[in-house]
Design a protein around this motif. Structure first.
Motif, PDB file in Angstrom:
ATOM      1  N   GLN A  86      -4.080   8.987 -14.763  1.00  0.00           N
ATOM      2  CA  GLN A  86      -4.642   7.695 -14.387  1.00  0.00           C
ATOM      3  C   GLN A  86      -4.358   7.335 -12.927  1.00  0.00           C
ATOM      4  O   GLN A  86      -4.608   6.202 -12.519  1.00  0.00           O
ATOM      5  N   MET A  87      -3.874   8.300 -12.143  1.00  0.00           N
ATOM      6  CA  MET A  87      -3.448   8.000 -10.782  1.00  0.00           C
ATOM      7  C   MET A  87      -4.392   8.591  -9.749  1.00  0.00           C
ATOM      8  O   MET A  87      -5.099   9.573 -10.009  1.00  0.00           O
ATOM      9  N   ARG A  88      -4.342   7.998  -8.556  1.00  0.00           N
ATOM     10  CA  ARG A  88      -5.133   8.521  -7.448  1.00  0.00           C
ATOM     11  C   ARG A  88      -4.374   9.652  -6.761  1.00  0.00           C
ATOM     12  O   ARG A  88      -3.222   9.493  -6.386  1.00  0.00           O
ATOM     13  N   PRO A  89      -5.007  10.830  -6.586  1.00  0.00           N
ATOM     14  CA  PRO A  89      -4.316  11.926  -5.893  1.00  0.00           C
ATOM     15  C   PRO A  89      -4.159  11.637  -4.411  1.00  0.00           C
ATOM     16  O   PRO A  89      -4.898  10.858  -3.823  1.00  0.00           O
ATOM     17  N   VAL A  90      -3.174  12.284  -3.794  1.00  0.00           N
ATOM     18  CA  VAL A  90      -2.891  12.074  -2.378  1.00  0.00           C
ATOM     19  C   VAL A  90      -2.616  13.427  -1.747  1.00  0.00           C
ATOM     20  O   VAL A  90      -2.117  14.354  -2.392  1.00  0.00           O
ATOM     21  N   GLN A  91      -2.944  13.563  -0.460  1.00  0.00           N
ATOM     22  CA  GLN A  91      -2.753  14.823   0.254  1.00  0.00           C
ATOM     23  C   GLN A  91      -1.307  14.954   0.696  1.00  0.00           C
ATOM     24  O   GLN A  91      -0.709  14.033   1.246  1.00  0.00           O
ATOM     25  N   VAL A  92      -0.736  16.131   0.480  1.00  0.00           N
ATOM     26  CA  VAL A  92       0.649  16.405   0.836  1.00  0.00           C
ATOM     27  C   VAL A  92       0.711  17.671   1.672  1.00  0.00           C
ATOM     28  O   VAL A  92       0.026  18.649   1.395  1.00  0.00           O
ATOM     29  N   PHE A 104       0.514  12.043  -6.465  1.00  0.00           N
ATOM     30  CA  PHE A 104      -0.310  10.911  -6.888  1.00  0.00           C
ATOM     31  C   PHE A 104       0.307   9.601  -6.402  1.00  0.00           C
ATOM     32  O   PHE A 104       1.525   9.478  -6.282  1.00  0.00           O
ATOM     33  N   VAL A 105      -0.568   8.614  -6.143  1.00  0.00           N
ATOM     34  CA  VAL A 105      -0.139   7.297  -5.709  1.00  0.00           C
ATOM     35  C   VAL A 105      -0.014   6.382  -6.918  1.00  0.00           C
ATOM     36  O   VAL A 105      -0.933   6.303  -7.745  1.00  0.00           O
ATOM     37  N   ILE A 124       5.111   7.528  -4.563  1.00  0.00           N
ATOM     38  CA  ILE A 124       4.403   8.798  -4.703  1.00  0.00           C
ATOM     39  C   ILE A 124       5.059   9.597  -5.827  1.00  0.00           C
ATOM     40  O   ILE A 124       6.287   9.733  -5.859  1.00  0.00           O
ATOM     41  N   VAL A 125       4.261  10.089  -6.735  1.00  0.00           N
ATOM     42  CA  VAL A 125       4.754  10.913  -7.836  1.00  0.00           C
ATOM     43  C   VAL A 125       4.290  12.349  -7.613  1.00  0.00           C
ATOM     44  O   VAL A 125       3.090  12.607  -7.488  1.00  0.00           O
TER      45      VAL A 125
END
Length: 411
Positions: A86-92, A104-105, A124-125
């Motif tokens: 259910q989370m928005r992905p984020v670039q790492v 994920f945010v 951030i997870v």
């Protein structure tokens, strides 16, 4: 290899635009009481500060308190604290990163430390436990807390008594006999000017990150200055663990290190090349970082708002700098972290010639069974007395055997 001093935190850049947060009365951190201060204990494990954190009123977790990171991170989501579907992905991106990292945010999280509450927090997870912090510490560790906490308060860390005191800016008064040191806060991290004195007495001035999330004394990127050289003798070593895996370099001694009017002699430093990847590090002219092995020799106070750090030496200030003399690295796993596995062995070391190899499981150390030991105690044995003999009972697949080797100081 075989160094006690490790960069336990990782090199991480996150491309993140925080979403708008709902208003729950206040956004940010504040003290629960009205007296302007609160105090609580912490665990010090391999020079890292581990504090209790409660998430969303129900999840009791352990976090590393880390001036080296900006955004709060949940590094271990094995208990499914948050549903990543259910989370928005984020670039790492991380140092040496060659694989895709899932992160994920999570917006609007409530964080609580004893006497402190943070609301409307974005964390951030990580999609997997890429860092394995708990295996390097021998204790459950779930996340990292940094700038989001430090920026709201004056934070006093008494390494000797293992207590943190958190002040409002209005209530804080500098501790007696503590010396102020100018900080530069950039990208959510504190930088300080300091001086390295090398073996030939040459002096190199530069800017260092103050990093409570690193267990080493100093980490120096010798590629950042032509004046810095790798001392002889030195030891090949793993100087850090990142999202891309192990970060290799060398350990060696400096004549001294000067910080805020204090001089520490015969300091062990980790040396590497191209260790820093962020634009902020480049803009700040960073040549290294100061970690917990040095910071733990002081009572240390951080005032991000006024860009000050206060230092007061404690009883460990004049303690000699030493390291793991076994030439092996051990990680902990299994139930209660009582399974101790050899992660690395320096080839051609005494431990190597004794027959020890990566993957060997340690069943006993000096006649004490593994079930009665902690990873911290094993590492303490490895850095205890040069020339002392260490006896290990190890298991390799179905074979059990004993190895003996002598601890040796190489630098």
């Amino acid at each position: 290899m075989g160094a006690r001093i490790r960069l336990m935190v990782f090199f991480l850049t996150i491309a993140l635009i925080a979403p708008a947060q709902p208003n729950h009365g206040f956004i940010g951190f504040r003290l629960d009481g009205s007296v302007g201060r609160t105090s609580f204990g912490f665990e010090l494990i391999n020079n890292l500060i581990v504090v209790p954190v409660k998430l969303n009123d129900s999840l009791n977790r352990n976090f590393i308190l880390d001036t080296g990171v900006r955004t709060t991170l949940l590094t271990n989501n094995e208990r499914n604290d948050f549903d990543t579907n259910q989370m928005r992905p984020v670039q790492v991106a991380g140092l040496g990163l060659t694989r895709e990292i899932k992160a994920f945010v999570v917006p609007d999280v409530k964080l609580q430390l004893p006497g402190v509450t943070g609301k409307g927090q974005t964390i951030i997870v990580l999609g997997e436990d890429y860092l394995k912090l708990q295996n390097h510490l021998g204790k459950e560790v779930h996340g990292i807390l940094g700038y989001d906490f430090f920026s709201h308060f004056v934070v006093h860390i008494n390494y000797a008594s293992r207590r943190i005191t958190v002040y409002t800016h209005e209530a804080f008064k500098p501790y007696r006999k503590s010396k102020p040191v100018d900080l530069a806060i950039a990208g959510g991290r504190p930088y300080v000017d300091a001086v390295v004195v090398q073996a030939d007495k040459s002096r190199v001035s530069g800017r260092f990150l103050i990093d409570t999330g690193a267990s080493h004394s100093l980490l120096i990127d010798k590629g950042r200055s032509e004046k810095i050289y790798l001392p002889v003798p030195n030891i090949p070593s793993v100087v850090g663990f990142g999202l891309g895996g192990e970060v290799h370099g060398h350990l060696a001694r400096l004549r001294s290190f000067a910080l805020g009017g204090f001089e520490l002699r015969n300091v062990i430093a980790s040396f590497g090349n191209d260790l820093y990847t962020s634009a902020t590090d480049s803009a700040m002219g960073r040549i290294g970082s100061v970690g917990g092995e040095i910071l733990s020799r002081f009572s240390t106070t951080f005032d991000y708002k006024n860009e000050k750090m206060y230092l007061r030496p404690n009883n460990a200030f004049r303690k000699s700098f030493d390291y793991n003399m076994s030439s092996i690295d051990v990680v902990a796993g299994g139930k209660n972290f009582k399974t101790f596995t050899v992660a690395n062995v320096n080839m051609y070391s005494a431990a190597w010639y004794a027959g020890l190899r990566p993957g060997d499981v340690i069943l006993a150390v000096n006649d004490t069974g593994a079930g009665e030991l902690t990873l911290e105690q094993i590492n303490a044995i490895f850095r205890s007395n040069p020339n002392s003999v260490v006896q290990l009972v190890v298991r390799r697949e179905k074979e059990i055997f004993t190895v003996r080797f002598r601890l040796k100081r190489l630098i």
